[in-house]
Design a protein around this motif. Structure first.
Motif, PDB file in Angstrom:
ATOM      1  N   ARG A  55       1.057  -1.261  -0.187  1.00 27.14           N
ATOM      2  CA  ARG A  55       0.053   0.122  -0.083  1.00 27.14           C
ATOM      3  C   ARG A  55       1.014   1.231   0.027  1.00 27.14           C
ATOM      4  O   ARG A  55       1.905   1.238   0.820  1.00 27.14           O
ATOM      5  CB  ARG A  55      -0.904   0.001   1.048  1.00 27.14           C
ATOM      6  CG  ARG A  55      -1.694   1.249   1.247  1.00 27.14           C
ATOM      7  CD  ARG A  55      -2.604   0.995   2.601  1.00 27.14           C
ATOM      8  NE  ARG A  55      -3.625   2.072   2.768  1.00 27.14           N
ATOM      9  CZ  ARG A  55      -4.962   1.601   2.600  1.00 27.14           C
ATOM     10  NH1 ARG A  55      -5.537   0.581   2.177  1.00 27.14           N
ATOM     11  NH2 ARG A  55      -5.795   2.616   3.213  1.00 27.14           N
ATOM     12  N   ASN A  59      -1.467   6.617   1.760  1.00 31.09           N
ATOM     13  CA  ASN A  59      -3.001   6.074   2.207  1.00 31.09           C
ATOM     14  C   ASN A  59      -3.099   5.627   3.473  1.00 31.09           C
ATOM     15  O   ASN A  59      -2.734   4.711   3.953  1.00 31.09           O
ATOM     16  CB  ASN A  59      -3.286   5.288   0.996  1.00 31.09           C
ATOM     17  CG  ASN A  59      -4.681   4.889   0.974  1.00 31.09           C
ATOM     18  OD1 ASN A  59      -5.483   5.452   1.691  1.00 31.09           O
ATOM     19  ND2 ASN A  59      -5.081   4.041  -0.041  1.00 31.09           N
ATOM     20  N   SER A 145      -3.012  -4.043  -2.383  1.00 35.67           N
ATOM     21  CA  SER A 145      -3.231  -2.632  -2.629  1.00 35.67           C
ATOM     22  C   SER A 145      -4.085  -2.642  -4.230  1.00 35.67           C
ATOM     23  O   SER A 145      -3.033  -3.095  -5.200  1.00 35.67           O
ATOM     24  CB  SER A 145      -2.156  -1.774  -2.512  1.00 35.67           C
ATOM     25  OG  SER A 145      -2.428  -0.485  -2.725  1.00 35.67           O
ATOM     26  N   SER A 219      -9.006  12.930   0.853  1.00 35.44           N
ATOM     27  CA  SER A 219      -9.294  11.638   0.666  1.00 35.44           C
ATOM     28  C   SER A 219      -8.465  10.893  -0.257  1.00 35.44           C
ATOM     29  O   SER A 219      -8.519  10.518  -1.268  1.00 35.44           O
ATOM     30  CB  SER A 219     -10.955  11.213   0.032  1.00 35.44           C
ATOM     31  OG  SER A 219     -10.926  11.888  -1.160  1.00 35.44           O
ATOM     32  N   PRO A 220      -7.369  10.530   0.362  1.00 34.01           N
ATOM     33  CA  PRO A 220      -5.951  10.157  -0.262  1.00 34.01           C
ATOM     34  C   PRO A 220      -6.195   8.733  -0.773  1.00 34.01           C
ATOM     35  O   PRO A 220      -5.432   8.289  -1.731  1.00 34.01           O
ATOM     36  CB  PRO A 220      -4.890   9.975   0.584  1.00 34.01           C
ATOM     37  CG  PRO A 220      -5.514  10.318   1.918  1.00 34.01           C
ATOM     38  CD  PRO A 220      -6.868  10.873   1.702  1.00 34.01           C
ATOM     39  N   GLY A 221      -7.389   7.775  -0.140  1.00 31.18           N
ATOM     40  CA  GLY A 221      -7.364   6.491  -0.781  1.00 31.18           C
ATOM     41  C   GLY A 221      -8.282   6.718  -1.922  1.00 31.18           C
ATOM     42  O   GLY A 221      -8.456   5.303  -2.659  1.00 31.18           O
ATOM     43  N   GLN A 222      -8.868   7.561  -2.619  1.00 23.43           N
ATOM     44  CA  GLN A 222      -9.806   7.413  -3.570  1.00 23.43           C
ATOM     45  C   GLN A 222      -9.030   7.495  -4.957  1.00 23.43           C
ATOM     46  O   GLN A 222      -9.165   8.432  -5.772  1.00 23.43           O
ATOM     47  CB  GLN A 222     -10.833   8.438  -3.585  1.00 23.43           C
ATOM     48  CG  GLN A 222     -11.745   8.238  -2.206  1.00 23.43           C
ATOM     49  CD  GLN A 222     -12.381   7.039  -2.417  1.00 23.43           C
ATOM     50  OE1 GLN A 222     -11.900   6.121  -1.951  1.00 23.43           O
ATOM     51  NE2 GLN A 222     -13.552   6.761  -2.758  1.00 23.43           N
ATOM     52  N   HIS A 226      -8.664   1.002  -8.803  1.00 22.68           N
ATOM     53  CA  HIS A 226      -8.572   0.199  -7.365  1.00 22.68           C
ATOM     54  C   HIS A 226      -9.570  -0.936  -7.539  1.00 22.68           C
ATOM     55  O   HIS A 226     -10.544  -0.901  -8.500  1.00 22.68           O
ATOM     56  CB  HIS A 226      -9.376   1.230  -6.275  1.00 22.68           C
ATOM     57  CG  HIS A 226      -8.818   0.915  -5.144  1.00 22.68           C
ATOM     58  ND1 HIS A 226      -8.795   1.975  -4.025  1.00 22.68           N
ATOM     59  CD2 HIS A 226      -8.703  -0.080  -4.184  1.00 22.68           C
ATOM     60  CE1 HIS A 226      -8.334   1.359  -2.832  1.00 22.68           C
ATOM     61  NE2 HIS A 226      -8.440   0.187  -3.066  1.00 22.68           N
ATOM     62  N   GLU A 319      -4.168   7.275 -11.296  1.00 24.26           N
ATOM     63  CA  GLU A 319      -4.673   7.683  -9.865  1.00 24.26           C
ATOM     64  C   GLU A 319      -5.615   8.806  -9.895  1.00 24.26           C
ATOM     65  O   GLU A 319      -5.965   9.200 -11.001  1.00 24.26           O
ATOM     66  CB  GLU A 319      -3.341   8.310  -9.151  1.00 24.26           C
ATOM     67  CG  GLU A 319      -2.347   7.204  -8.930  1.00 24.26           C
ATOM     68  CD  GLU A 319      -1.048   7.769  -8.002  1.00 24.26           C
ATOM     69  OE1 GLU A 319      -1.306   8.883  -7.844  1.00 24.26           O
ATOM     70  OE2 GLU A 319      -0.294   6.789  -7.850  1.00 24.26           O
TER      71      GLU A 319
END
Ligand code: TXA
Ligand code: MG
Length: 319
Positions: A55, A59, A145, A219-222, A226, A319
């Motif tokens: 990961r 994130n 990830s 919202s760094p995980g978006q 994914h 990304e």
């Protein structure tokens, strides 16, 4: 080598708690998806999560706690967060809140932000584990990830093998979609990730949700790509080719696919959510040229299902 899997019995949970206190990595079921858990107060244990998942370090991770009181040792609740927790905890709702200066959580869980995401899971195994481990548990979804989330212990084993110390097998998860993630800005709620609590339910308590694009909350995980299978995905399919797999929805399945999985033959979005990741994994393992996905309504849980599918279909590495 196989991962060490144990049934989520009382002795399995006791063993998992012991491992967790010793800094180990334990995968466990929640009502949403399996989590890859570690002691959230230990830098080395949290670092091991990032490493096992591959990961990116920007994130941040969700910290799982027993209840609001336990969460308050680490974050400051704004009044709207209290209201949402009262309504939806324990359950599939994650709240992103300002971190307390004296919190003992590893700074790695926040990935450089001044907030922490907290959630009180409802699954009995997750709750017993939190009680026995006596530490807050950092746990992202238990998948490599960027890949498809895990809704069974077998999915976790297939992604991680012996890179986790223990997989607690509590059967298939009930909801199948990750928690809804909510941040706060000036007393208003921001929808950072659609999830198992539908927008309309949250809005009944919080009023209209702000979109992350219109807010300062990070919202760094978006990531755009994914939840992705290796096989390319094609959305909104109206026809299907003979060398494609079909992810169908509803009673009127398209004919002619090499292989078909129907998320819900009756068109039930709850059932579709529960089946989504397992069926994506099943189709992905069948050596198909492409997976065609039939349209799914954007209402209720459909918003989160379509969010996952759009990201699963995005060009990989984007990304
Ligand atoms: O249902 C779930 O939420 C599952 C189970 C295991 O609890 N967990 C999960 O974790 O989905 P993960 O790591 O796959 O997704 C967490 C999401 C990511 O999009 C991450 O960027 C976001 O929550 N997040 C975590 N901490 C945050 C923070 N401080 N600020 C903003 N977003 C945060
Ligand atoms: Mg995830």
């Amino acid at each position: 080598m196989q991962a060490n899997t144990m049934p989520a019995s009382d002795s399995g949970i006791a063993c998992a708690a012991e491992l967790m206190r010793a800094g180990g990595l334990v995968a466990f079921p929640t009502e949403t998806v399996y989590g890859l858990g570690a002691n959230a107060t230990s830098d080395s244990a949290v670092a091991a999560i990032f490493e096992a998942k591959g990961r990116p370090h920007f994130n941040p991770l969700i910290v799982h706690v027993r209840d609001v009181k336990a969460a308050k040792a680490h974050v400051a609740f704004v009044p709207l967060a209290e209201e949402l927790a009262r309504e939806y905890w324990p359950g599939p709702l994650t709240l992103v809140l300002p971190r307390n200066a004296d919190s003992k959580l590893s700074l790695l869980v926040s990935a450089g932000l001044d907030t922490v995401a907290v959630r009180s899971p409802a699954h009995p195994v997750a709750r017993k584990l939190l009680l026995a481990a006596e530490v807050p548990i950092a746990a992202p979804s238990a998948n490599r990830s960027g890949r498809v989330s895990a809704t069974t212990a077998a999915h976790v084993v297939s992604d991680f093998g012996c890179r986790v110390d223990l997989v607690l097998d509590g059967g298939a998860t009930e909801l199948g979609l990750e928690s809804t993630v909510i941040g706060f800005e000036k007393e208003r709620a921001v929808l950072l990730r659609p999830g198992a609590v539908p927008r309309a339910s949250i809005e009944r308590v919080a009023g209209p949700l702000i979109s992350p694009a219109a807010s300062q909350v990070s919202s760094p995980g978006q990531l755009r790509s994914h939840y992705a299978p290796r096989t390319p995905l094609r959305l909104w399919a109206g026809t299907v080719e003979a060398d494609e797999g079909l992810l169908a929805f509803g009673p009127r399945e398209l004919a002619g696919a090499q292989m078909t999985c129907n998320l819900s033959p009756t068109g039930d979005l709850r059932q579709a959510a529960a089946n989504l990741f397992a069926m994506l994994r099943q189709l992905d393992s069948a050596c198909l040229r492409q997976i065609a996905v039939m349209p799914i309504p954007e209402t209720g849980l459909g918003e989160a299902i379509n969010d996952r599918l759009r990201r699963a279909a995005a060009p990989q590495g984007s990304e």
